[in-house]
Scaffold this active site. Sequence first.
Site, PDB file in Angstrom:
ATOM      1  N   ASP A  73    -114.751 -35.138 -10.074  1.00 19.51           N
ATOM      2  CA  ASP A  73    -114.675 -36.390  -9.414  1.00 19.51           C
ATOM      3  C   ASP A  73    -116.306 -36.801  -9.333  1.00 19.51           C
ATOM      4  OD1 ASP A  73    -115.057 -35.073  -7.217  1.00 19.51           O
ATOM      5  OD2 ASP A  73    -113.738 -35.890  -5.909  1.00 19.51           O
ATOM      6  N   SER A  74    -117.040 -35.996  -9.257  1.00 24.81           N
ATOM      7  CA  SER A  74    -118.564 -36.271  -9.579  1.00 24.81           C
ATOM      8  C   SER A  74    -118.908 -37.272 -10.493  1.00 24.81           C
ATOM      9  CB  SER A  74    -119.440 -34.912  -9.520  1.00 24.81           C
ATOM     10  OG  SER A  74    -118.998 -34.101 -10.750  1.00 24.81           O
ATOM     11  N   ASP A  90    -110.165 -32.642 -11.278  1.00 23.19           N
ATOM     12  CA  ASP A  90    -110.138 -33.201  -9.960  1.00 23.19           C
ATOM     13  C   ASP A  90    -109.054 -34.275  -9.711  1.00 23.19           C
ATOM     14  OD1 ASP A  90    -111.853 -31.743  -8.404  1.00 23.19           O
ATOM     15  OD2 ASP A  90    -113.689 -32.837  -8.781  1.00 23.19           O
ATOM     16  N   LYS A 137    -107.688 -29.447  -9.386  1.00 24.08           N
ATOM     17  CA  LYS A 137    -108.279 -29.085  -8.001  1.00 24.08           C
ATOM     18  C   LYS A 137    -108.424 -30.456  -6.922  1.00 24.08           C
ATOM     19  CE  LYS A 137    -113.074 -29.128  -7.657  1.00 24.08           C
ATOM     20  NZ  LYS A 137    -113.294 -29.901  -6.844  1.00 24.08           N
ATOM     21  N   GLU A 164    -109.514 -30.970  -2.577  1.00 22.76           N
ATOM     22  CA  GLU A 164    -110.210 -30.536  -1.511  1.00 22.76           C
ATOM     23  C   GLU A 164    -109.513 -30.506  -0.430  1.00 22.76           C
ATOM     24  OE1 GLU A 164    -113.450 -33.415  -1.123  1.00 22.76           O
ATOM     25  OE2 GLU A 164    -114.115 -33.177  -3.295  1.00 22.76           O
ATOM     26  N   GLU A 199    -118.110 -24.736  -1.491  1.00 26.37           N
ATOM     27  CA  GLU A 199    -119.601 -25.676  -1.920  1.00 26.37           C
ATOM     28  C   GLU A 199    -120.404 -25.556  -0.581  1.00 26.37           C
ATOM     29  OE1 GLU A 199    -118.803 -29.325  -3.431  1.00 26.37           O
ATOM     30  OE2 GLU A 199    -120.805 -30.014  -3.199  1.00 26.37           O
TER      31      GLU A 199
HETATM   32  O1  KIV Z   1    -116.798 -32.875  -8.473  1.00 23.25           O
HETATM   33  C1  KIV Z   1    -117.273 -31.805  -8.899  1.00 23.25           C
HETATM   34  O2  KIV Z   1    -118.386 -31.974  -9.607  1.00 23.25           O
HETATM   35  C2  KIV Z   1    -117.263 -30.644  -7.985  1.00 23.25           C
HETATM   36  C3  KIV Z   1    -118.119 -29.635  -8.129  1.00 23.25           C
HETATM   37  C4  KIV Z   1    -119.411 -30.035  -7.343  1.00 23.25           C
HETATM   38  C5  KIV Z   1    -117.539 -28.244  -7.647  1.00 23.25           C
HETATM   39  O3  KIV Z   1    -116.318 -30.609  -7.111  1.00 23.25           O
END
Ligand code: KIV
Length: 271
Positions: A51-52, A90, A120, A122, A189
Site C-alpha cells: 500500500d506504499s 496489501d 498482508k 498490519e 518494520e
Molecule cells: O507497503 C509497503 O511497501 C510495505 C513494506 C514497507 C513492507 O508494507
Amino acid sequence: MSVHKDVKKITTNTLQKMKAAGEKISMITAYDFSFAKIFDAAGIDIILVGDSASNVMAGHETTLPITLDQMIYHAQSVVRGIERCLVVVDLPFGSYQGNSKEALNSAIRIMKETGGHSIKLEGGEEVVESVKRIVGTGVPVMGHLGLTPQSIYKFGTYTVRAKEEAEAEKLKKDALLLQEAGCFALVLEKIPASLAKEVSESLTIPTIGIGAGSSCDGQVLVMHDMLGINTEFKPRFLRQYLNMSEQITTAVQHYISDVKSSDFPNVNEQY
Ligand code: KIV
C-alpha cells in the site's frame, strides 16, 4: 544447494523450507506490469504489492488514502508480469479493521480479482480473528508488526518502534499469536535488530525485515527507494542500489536536446 533455485514457482512452502535451510528470502515492492516482469526475471522470491503505492505511485503523504479498488488494479498489473515469484497484496487501510467478515470479503476480492497468491495486513492481537478467518478459507496471510504505517497517526512519528520494554513485549506476544493464527510469514518494520533476532529465532515461520537488522529470515525494500527513483527518503536502513532519478533526468534531457536540435529523428528513424 539452494531451495529457491530448485523450484519453478515460489510458494509459501518454499519460504518455509528456505527458513529451515537458513536461506535468506528476498522481497521487493512493485505496483505495475513492467517492473514486476523485470524483478521476477531477476529471480526475486516475493513481490509485495504494497500500500506504499499510495506514497510512491499516487503521491500521498501516507498509505491511508489508497482504496481496495486501487490495490486491485496494481495487483492485477503485477500478476500479469510474473511467472515464478510469490505475489503478496496489501489489504489497504479501512478494508479489514471493521470486523473479520469485512477482512475476509476484502481478501476474497483480492484473490478472485487479481490472481495474487496471498494478502498482508498490519497489526497483532487486534487482527488475529481476521487472520484465522482468512486463513480458514485457504488464503495465505502475511502479518506486519513494528512500524505499521497505517497507524501513523497513532504513533505520530516514523521513528523506530518497540525500543521500550512494554512495546517490545507486546510485539513478541503478537508475533506468536499471528503464527498460531496461521500467518505464513511476518514483516518486521523498523524495530531494534536485537528484538528482530529474538522474534525470528522464536518463530517457525519466516520474518522479513525492513529496518530490522540482519537476523531476519529475509529482507524487503520499496523499489522506488532502493532504485533511487525517490531520492528524498534516506533512512539509515536503506541501501540505494541505483540512482535512477539522475539517470532518467540525464536521458530525458538528452532526448529534449535531440528534439530541439532536430537531431532526432534521423533518416534511419523515419519511414
Ligand atoms: O507497503 C509497503 O511497501 C510495505 C513494506 C514497507 C513492507 O508494507
